[in-house]
Enzyme design. Sequence first.
Site, PDB file in Angstrom:
ATOM      1  N   TYR A  79     -77.407  37.519 -46.124  1.00  0.00           N
ATOM      2  CA  TYR A  79     -76.902  38.040 -44.849  1.00  0.00           C
ATOM      3  C   TYR A  79     -76.945  39.565 -44.848  1.00  0.00           C
ATOM      4  CZ  TYR A  79     -73.949  38.512 -40.705  1.00  0.00           C
ATOM      5  OH  TYR A  79     -73.469  38.830 -39.462  1.00  0.00           O
ATOM      6  N   ASP A  80     -76.407  40.136 -45.950  1.00  0.00           N
ATOM      7  CA  ASP A  80     -76.368  41.601 -46.041  1.00  0.00           C
ATOM      8  C   ASP A  80     -77.766  42.210 -46.004  1.00  0.00           C
ATOM      9  OD1 ASP A  80     -73.694  41.604 -46.066  1.00  0.00           O
ATOM     10  OD2 ASP A  80     -73.468  41.812 -48.250  1.00  0.00           O
ATOM     11  N   GLU A  95     -54.581  19.055 -27.353  1.00  0.00           N
ATOM     12  CA  GLU A  95     -55.175  20.184 -28.082  1.00  0.00           C
ATOM     13  C   GLU A  95     -54.102  20.934 -28.844  1.00  0.00           C
ATOM     14  OE1 GLU A  95     -57.182  22.731 -25.323  1.00  0.00           O
ATOM     15  OE2 GLU A  95     -58.363  21.089 -24.487  1.00  0.00           O
ATOM     16  N   LYS A 112     -52.055  24.082 -29.707  1.00  0.00           N
ATOM     17  CA  LYS A 112     -51.726  25.302 -28.942  1.00  0.00           C
ATOM     18  C   LYS A 112     -51.775  26.486 -29.899  1.00  0.00           C
ATOM     19  CE  LYS A 112     -48.461  27.069 -25.561  1.00  0.00           C
ATOM     20  NZ  LYS A 112     -48.233  28.365 -26.168  1.00  0.00           N
ATOM     21  N   ASP A 118     -51.568  30.062 -31.417  1.00  0.00           N
ATOM     22  CA  ASP A 118     -50.616  31.140 -31.153  1.00  0.00           C
ATOM     23  C   ASP A 118     -51.315  32.495 -31.215  1.00  0.00           C
ATOM     24  OD1 ASP A 118     -48.222  32.136 -30.477  1.00  0.00           O
ATOM     25  OD2 ASP A 118     -47.287  31.917 -32.443  1.00  0.00           O
ATOM     26  N   ARG A 126     -55.394  38.386 -20.286  1.00  0.00           N
ATOM     27  CA  ARG A 126     -54.804  37.692 -19.158  1.00  0.00           C
ATOM     28  C   ARG A 126     -54.017  38.643 -18.261  1.00  0.00           C
ATOM     29  NH1 ARG A 126     -49.763  35.253 -18.555  1.00  0.00           N
ATOM     30  NH2 ARG A 126     -49.781  33.748 -16.890  1.00  0.00           N
ATOM     31  N   TYR A 186     -61.128  27.036 -24.870  1.00  0.00           N
ATOM     32  CA  TYR A 186     -60.571  25.753 -24.455  1.00  0.00           C
ATOM     33  C   TYR A 186     -60.563  25.518 -22.950  1.00  0.00           C
ATOM     34  CZ  TYR A 186     -56.568  28.962 -24.295  1.00  0.00           C
ATOM     35  OH  TYR A 186     -55.756  30.036 -24.061  1.00  0.00           O
ATOM     36  N   LYS A 231     -43.723  22.180 -27.058  1.00  0.00           N
ATOM     37  CA  LYS A 231     -43.404  23.241 -28.017  1.00  0.00           C
ATOM     38  C   LYS A 231     -42.704  22.636 -29.227  1.00  0.00           C
ATOM     39  CE  LYS A 231     -44.355  27.390 -26.250  1.00  0.00           C
ATOM     40  NZ  LYS A 231     -43.341  28.250 -25.873  1.00  0.00           N
ATOM     41  N   CYS A 282     -10.892  47.669 -36.618  1.00  0.00           N
ATOM     42  CA  CYS A 282     -12.176  47.952 -35.968  1.00  0.00           C
ATOM     43  C   CYS A 282     -13.076  48.683 -36.969  1.00  0.00           C
ATOM     44  CB  CYS A 282     -11.963  48.807 -34.726  1.00  0.00           C
ATOM     45  SG  CYS A 282     -13.524  49.392 -34.026  1.00  0.00           S
ATOM     46  N   CYS A 292     -13.524  52.508 -35.148  1.00  0.00           N
ATOM     47  CA  CYS A 292     -12.410  53.452 -34.946  1.00  0.00           C
ATOM     48  C   CYS A 292     -11.206  53.113 -35.830  1.00  0.00           C
ATOM     49  CB  CYS A 292     -12.006  53.485 -33.478  1.00  0.00           C
ATOM     50  SG  CYS A 292     -11.159  51.987 -32.950  1.00  0.00           S
ATOM     51  N   CYS A 326     -10.988  44.929 -30.504  1.00  0.00           N
ATOM     52  CA  CYS A 326     -10.505  46.284 -30.688  1.00  0.00           C
ATOM     53  C   CYS A 326      -9.980  46.699 -29.310  1.00  0.00           C
ATOM     54  CB  CYS A 326     -11.648  47.212 -31.112  1.00  0.00           C
ATOM     55  SG  CYS A 326     -11.164  48.938 -31.036  1.00  0.00           S
ATOM     56  N   CYS A 368     -12.320  53.764 -28.298  1.00  0.00           N
ATOM     57  CA  CYS A 368     -13.219  53.415 -29.415  1.00  0.00           C
ATOM     58  C   CYS A 368     -14.666  53.751 -29.039  1.00  0.00           C
ATOM     59  CB  CYS A 368     -13.099  51.928 -29.736  1.00  0.00           C
ATOM     60  SG  CYS A 368     -14.324  51.380 -30.918  1.00  0.00           S
TER      61      CYS A 368
HETATM   62  S1  IVH Z   1     -54.815  25.878 -21.481  1.00  0.00           S
HETATM   63  C1  IVH Z   1     -54.863  26.397 -17.029  1.00  0.00           C
HETATM   64  N1  IVH Z   1     -55.149  25.319 -24.044  1.00  0.00           N
HETATM   65  O1  IVH Z   1     -50.906  28.966 -24.298  1.00  0.00           O
HETATM   66  C2  IVH Z   1     -55.084  26.347 -18.496  1.00  0.00           C
HETATM   67  N2  IVH Z   1     -53.793  27.197 -23.478  1.00  0.00           N
HETATM   68  O2  IVH Z   1     -48.373  28.749 -22.768  1.00  0.00           O
HETATM   69  C3  IVH Z   1     -54.170  27.240 -19.240  1.00  0.00           C
HETATM   70  N3  IVH Z   1     -52.933  28.434 -25.407  1.00  0.00           N
HETATM   71  O3  IVH Z   1     -51.729  31.130 -21.653  1.00  0.00           O
HETATM   72  C4  IVH Z   1     -54.315  27.346 -20.680  1.00  0.00           C
HETATM   73  N4  IVH Z   1     -53.860  27.177 -26.957  1.00  0.00           N
HETATM   74  O4  IVH Z   1     -52.723  31.611 -24.004  1.00  0.00           O
HETATM   75  C5  IVH Z   1     -54.574  26.130 -23.147  1.00  0.00           C
HETATM   76  N5  IVH Z   1     -55.564  24.732 -26.254  1.00  0.00           N
HETATM   77  C6  IVH Z   1     -54.994  25.552 -25.363  1.00  0.00           C
HETATM   78  C7  IVH Z   1     -54.208  26.652 -25.757  1.00  0.00           C
HETATM   79  C8  IVH Z   1     -53.619  27.450 -24.768  1.00  0.00           C
HETATM   80  C9  IVH Z   1     -53.105  28.250 -26.723  1.00  0.00           C
HETATM   81  C10 IVH Z   1     -52.099  29.499 -24.813  1.00  0.00           C
HETATM   82  C11 IVH Z   1     -52.746  30.252 -23.670  1.00  0.00           C
HETATM   83  C12 IVH Z   1     -51.838  30.009 -22.492  1.00  0.00           C
HETATM   84  C13 IVH Z   1     -50.544  29.685 -23.152  1.00  0.00           C
HETATM   85  C14 IVH Z   1     -49.652  28.853 -22.244  1.00  0.00           C
END
Ligand code: IVH
Length: 656
Positions: free
Chosen positions: A32-33, A107, A109, A111, A130, A211, A299, A393, A396, A411, A416
Amino acid sequence: MEKRIDEIINILNKANYDYYTLDKPTITDQEYDRYMQELIKLENEYPNLKRDDSPTQRVGGMIIDEFKKVTHEIPMLSLGNVFNEDEIRLFDERVKKVVSNPKYVAELKIDGLSVSLLYKNGKLVRAATRGDGVVGEDITHNARTIKSIPLTINKAIDIEVRGEIYMSKDSFNKLNESGENFANPRNAAAGSVRQLDSKVAASRNLDCFIYHLPDPEDYNIYTHDDALRFMKELGFNVNPNNKKVNNILELLDYIEYWTKNRPNLPYEIDGIVIKVNDLHEQARLGFTARSPKWATAYKFPAEEVLTKIKDIIFTVGRTGQVTPSAILEPVRVMGSVISKATLHNEDYVVSKDIRIGDVVSIKKAGDVIPEVVKVIKDRRDGSEKPFEMTKNCPICKEKLVRKEKEAAYYCVNEHCPAKKIEKLIHFTSRHAMNIEGFGDRIIEDFYNMGFLKNYEDFYNLKDHSKDLMELEGFGFKSINKLLDEIENSKNNSLERLLFGISIRHVGVKTADILANNFKNIDNLMNASFEDVSSINDIGEIIAKSVVDYFSLDENKNLISNLKNLGVNMSYLKQKSDKETEFTGKTFVLTGTLERFTRTIAKEKIEALGGNVSGSVSNKTDVVIAGKEAGSKLDKALKLGVSVWNEEEFINTLSKY
Ligand code: IVH
């Protein structure tokens, strides 16, 4: 030579894709390099052959002056939340009211922070954050450094895709070991993307999962899992753990599996996203103002972790309540580092027998203050120090008083300093006088320097502006901004003042009820206990507290001083019964208004029967544009929405 350059670019792009997206390297790092070096050399020799999508672009080096604003043609919405199985079932029920047999895609989520990527003729031309959902920031220079974002996709088409930029746990740990101190990978990713110099992002090893396809019909796609497949074929990094599920049981299995296996993932996830698969069904379900009804985010529950209590300290709040807090050995909970937890009051500590030196489990949920859940008594070695509530306290030193039937100690020293500072902080807070720009620290410093001793002093600060500008961390601009904010707060409606001056038992809601009923401060100050307690929703304890407060000379003086300084003493929120030019109309505020804060402008519009919304659409009636109005104004002009400047707004207000 052009042919050789194209050839190397193809090899390197494929190698990147295999490595970063498929996780299956096909060439060695050395190979690659070598290709990379050859390409750099050729591009130096033949600068006119340098391609925009060349992998050499990924090393960063592009520096921008500022982030350009980007308007999302289709708003980037966020998701509603569910927190347990019952709420997941409720979501499913609501979907089933519209769709008979919904299938979902589940899916992970991720972070991180969401991103929109725009390709023209197969080439990445724009990446944007966003922002507020309608207007984000152009971060193309940084997105180009992220190896799992293709610079060229496998079809020469125009397309927008959306996904999440994130930092792996590994890269995050390395970054913090190198001396940075980000609280969690999400903050680290967001901080890296918000850099003007793309070298920083390039060095941070960011990643991206895609996604969402905002315009699926354009590509004859009718289900979300087809959209995911299509985007993968184009070369995007689509999460391999996404799964189509046929019913709620399969969905719950998926959630259970990932709740358990989440620690084994190389990146942080904070939940599971559930999306209706069929895009026609999605369209039938539609949207609320903020989020789609066809998707939600489950969540994960608050995480509990073990740590040790190093010390127990006491802090004084604005009411004088003295609260014990545990100082902890710092631990990471739910992605942020925690070093302090509330212990509420003496009874709480005694009932759990919490001691200095104890190993405890602590919990943090969302934005809530972390709490000690329980003591791990097995881990005691005898060196733990039993808790003793302070009798004085901490600031004071006045003897504390425990009120009847209350667990808390207070207190009661009116002088104070800790209490005074907390009260001054509260006066400026969002639901009180809403004076932006004062951090807790600034108020404490101004107090200690003698600039701020009481509420009136806020409005006298302008006489000290020269002295304030001399202070470290301040300048002409920041002090003037602060003074403007203070000046604007004089126009607040009465309930803000009533909440701001910390009358015992008067919270936001009570303040509003009092202001609405008495209309101005004189009526309220002249009211008897019977007058106040006869109001719906005002009990005897509150009524007594209010009447007692205004019976004291020092409080009467405070009000008269504030009045003389020009602070408004009337209720301004009254909805007008008569038709006005605001009645039933939707307004959007944009740019900087000179005579109002946004909050006040909003209150005034609402008082005259109008609504205020955050984004411009064809439902907007009027956009009020202050100085430096940006894309919202452009959009209003495009849609033919009426636009008022501040002058026109003031003139219209003054008619009523
Ligand atoms: S769908 C209309 N899919 O979570 C569709 N969001 O709390 C909207 N996020 O703003 C998003 N993984 O930043 C979607 N697999 C996933 C996600 C995902 C992370 C985030 C995204 C969104 C926030 C909503």
